[in-house]
Design an enzyme around this catalytic site. Structure first.
Site, PDB file in Angstrom:
ATOM      1  N   HIS A 165       0.852  -1.189   0.000  1.00 12.87           N
ATOM      2  CA  HIS A 165       0.000   0.000   0.000  1.00 12.87           C
ATOM      3  C   HIS A 165       0.890   1.243   0.000  1.00 12.87           C
ATOM      4  O   HIS A 165       0.693   2.140  -0.802  1.00 12.87           O
ATOM      5  CB  HIS A 165      -0.953   0.004   1.201  1.00 12.87           C
ATOM      6  CG  HIS A 165      -1.881   1.193   1.224  1.00 12.87           C
ATOM      7  ND1 HIS A 165      -2.980   1.290   2.018  1.00 12.87           N
ATOM      8  CD2 HIS A 165      -1.857   2.361   0.531  1.00 12.87           C
ATOM      9  CE1 HIS A 165      -3.607   2.448   1.811  1.00 12.87           C
ATOM     10  NE2 HIS A 165      -2.940   3.120   0.924  1.00 12.87           N
TER      11      HIS A 165
ATOM     12  N   GLU B 218       0.285   8.004  -3.690  1.00  8.48           N
ATOM     13  CA  GLU B 218       1.249   7.599  -2.653  1.00  8.48           C
ATOM     14  C   GLU B 218       2.494   8.483  -2.679  1.00  8.48           C
ATOM     15  O   GLU B 218       2.999   8.892  -1.639  1.00  8.48           O
ATOM     16  CB  GLU B 218       1.616   6.119  -2.805  1.00  8.48           C
ATOM     17  CG  GLU B 218       0.468   5.168  -2.465  1.00  8.48           C
ATOM     18  CD  GLU B 218      -0.035   5.327  -1.029  1.00  8.48           C
ATOM     19  OE1 GLU B 218       0.788   5.328  -0.094  1.00  8.48           O
ATOM     20  OE2 GLU B 218      -1.258   5.461  -0.838  1.00  8.48           O
TER      21      GLU B 218
ATOM     22  N   HIS C 271       2.727  10.919   0.480  1.00 10.92           N
ATOM     23  CA  HIS C 271       3.709  10.401   1.447  1.00 10.92           C
ATOM     24  C   HIS C 271       5.158  10.537   0.960  1.00 10.92           C
ATOM     25  O   HIS C 271       6.029  10.972   1.699  1.00 10.92           O
ATOM     26  CB  HIS C 271       3.427   8.924   1.729  1.00 10.92           C
ATOM     27  CG  HIS C 271       2.053   8.659   2.265  1.00 10.92           C
ATOM     28  ND1 HIS C 271       1.693   8.941   3.566  1.00 10.92           N
ATOM     29  CD2 HIS C 271       0.943   8.137   1.673  1.00 10.92           C
ATOM     30  CE1 HIS C 271       0.416   8.604   3.751  1.00 10.92           C
ATOM     31  NE2 HIS C 271      -0.066   8.115   2.619  1.00 10.92           N
TER      32      HIS C 271
HETATM   33  P1  AMP Z   1      -3.333   6.789   2.106  1.00 13.84           P
HETATM   34  O1  AMP Z   1      -3.959   8.105   1.648  1.00 13.84           O
HETATM   35  O2  AMP Z   1      -1.982   6.527   1.518  1.00 13.84           O
HETATM   36  O3  AMP Z   1      -3.385   6.649   3.600  1.00 13.84           O
HETATM   37  O4  AMP Z   1      -4.231   5.622   1.504  1.00 13.84           O
HETATM   38  C1  AMP Z   1      -5.599   5.649   1.609  1.00 13.84           C
HETATM   39  C2  AMP Z   1      -6.172   5.800   0.232  1.00 13.84           C
HETATM   40  O5  AMP Z   1      -5.637   4.817  -0.631  1.00 13.84           O
HETATM   41  C3  AMP Z   1      -7.663   5.620   0.215  1.00 13.84           C
HETATM   42  O6  AMP Z   1      -8.196   6.549  -0.683  1.00 13.84           O
HETATM   43  C4  AMP Z   1      -7.826   4.212  -0.289  1.00 13.84           C
HETATM   44  O7  AMP Z   1      -9.070   4.027  -0.928  1.00 13.84           O
HETATM   45  C5  AMP Z   1      -6.687   4.105  -1.252  1.00 13.84           C
HETATM   46  N1  AMP Z   1      -6.244   2.724  -1.469  1.00 13.84           N
HETATM   47  C6  AMP Z   1      -5.912   1.829  -0.526  1.00 13.84           C
HETATM   48  N2  AMP Z   1      -5.534   0.668  -1.094  1.00 13.84           N
HETATM   49  C7  AMP Z   1      -5.612   0.855  -2.415  1.00 13.84           C
HETATM   50  C8  AMP Z   1      -5.358   0.023  -3.530  1.00 13.84           C
HETATM   51  N3  AMP Z   1      -4.905  -1.228  -3.397  1.00 13.84           N
HETATM   52  N4  AMP Z   1      -5.585   0.549  -4.754  1.00 13.84           N
HETATM   53  C9  AMP Z   1      -6.008   1.812  -4.907  1.00 13.84           C
HETATM   54  N5  AMP Z   1      -6.267   2.645  -3.905  1.00 13.84           N
HETATM   55  C10 AMP Z   1      -6.070   2.167  -2.666  1.00 13.84           C
END
Ligand code: AMP
Ligand code: AMP
Length: 227
Positions: free
Chosen positions: A62, A116, A120
């Protein structure tokens, strides 16, 4: 003589800095987060397989998330450093396998990786450039085979429930560090194994014990759905 040794000392300092050892970090450690695709997909939000096809039944990446020791974290640190797929062209086929998007509608991964990196990755740009950031996550994933750690302890993605403490010890024994488990719920409301967090030092290369764990709660028995 004295002037000479001062010059030498300055040269050494410059070299140490150029090698990256004196770059100031604006974060304390990373969470390296892997996700069970079955638990992303069997929820209310559901999922869409990538345009490149259904991912393997294995943990996917992730993200690699810079964090502070107090539990807070920086985000969106550099709006000028946009994700550029050309910079990771050589990693792309590995990323499609190991860092698959499951968001709807189906995509090729670029949207997920952009999110990502920009949320991040930019917060660790003092230590890792775009290529280094994605490569670090891929290398970390190779070092820890989470699924194998679980299945060799008899914990299989078969839709049955397993005790959280057995899951934790199986991972701890194989990986050598204490993991954190994040749960989500399936459409019937069962708590299930969603993501596994490990901690990594600021170089992005070495696993460490977590300085602080995320918040959240799993049941004491959690489901491990199939995918
Ligand atoms: P983050 O913002 O990095 O904390 O991740 C959360 C976001 O990533 C949310 O919008 C999730 O819906 C999305 N997300 C989590 N896993 C996946 C995935 N495998 N593919 C696409 N989006 C993802
Ligand atoms: P609790 O059930 O919150 O009292 O936690 C009991 C123990 O399990 C403590 O050592 C917690 O740190 C640990 N623990 C609780 N939830 C998790 C989790 N999701 N992942 C890893 N460890 C956990």
């Amino acid at each position: 003589m004295k002037a000479n040794s001062t010059v030498t000392l300055i040269k050494i300092l410059v070299l140490v800095c150029l090698s990256g050892l004196c770059v100031s970090q604006d974060f304390d450690f990373f969470y390296f987060v892997q996700q069970w695709p079955g638990s992303y997909c069997d929820t209310k939000q559901s999922c869409c397989y990538p345009t490149t096809g259904k991912p393997a039944a294995d943990f996917g990446i992730h993200g690699l998330w810079p964090n502070y020791r107090d539990g807070k974290y920086p985000q969106n640190c550099d709006s000028k450093n946009l994700f550029d797929p050309d910079k990771i062209a050589d990693l792309r086929s590995s990323m499609q396998k190991k860092w698959p998007t499951l968001a709807c509608p189906s995509g090729n991964g670029v949207g997920f990786w952009t999110h990502e990196w920009e949320k991040h990755g930019t917060c660790s740009e003092s230590v890792l450039d775009q290529h280094g950031y994605f490569q670090a996550a891929l290398v970390l994933q190779k070092q820890v085979n989470l699924l194998q750690a679980l299945t060799s302890a008899g914990i299989n993605p078969d839709g049955r429930s397993y005790s959280l403490s057995n899951i934790k010890s199986a991972l701890q024994e194989t990986v050598g560090f204490t993991p954190w488990i994040e749960c989500n719920t399936d459409t019937s409301g069962n708590s299930q194994l969603y993501q596994i967090y490990l901690c990594v030092d600021t170089t992005g290369k070495n696993l460490i014990e977590c300085p602080v764990f995320p918040k959240g709660k799993c049941g004491s028995q959690i489901e491990f759905p199939s995918f």
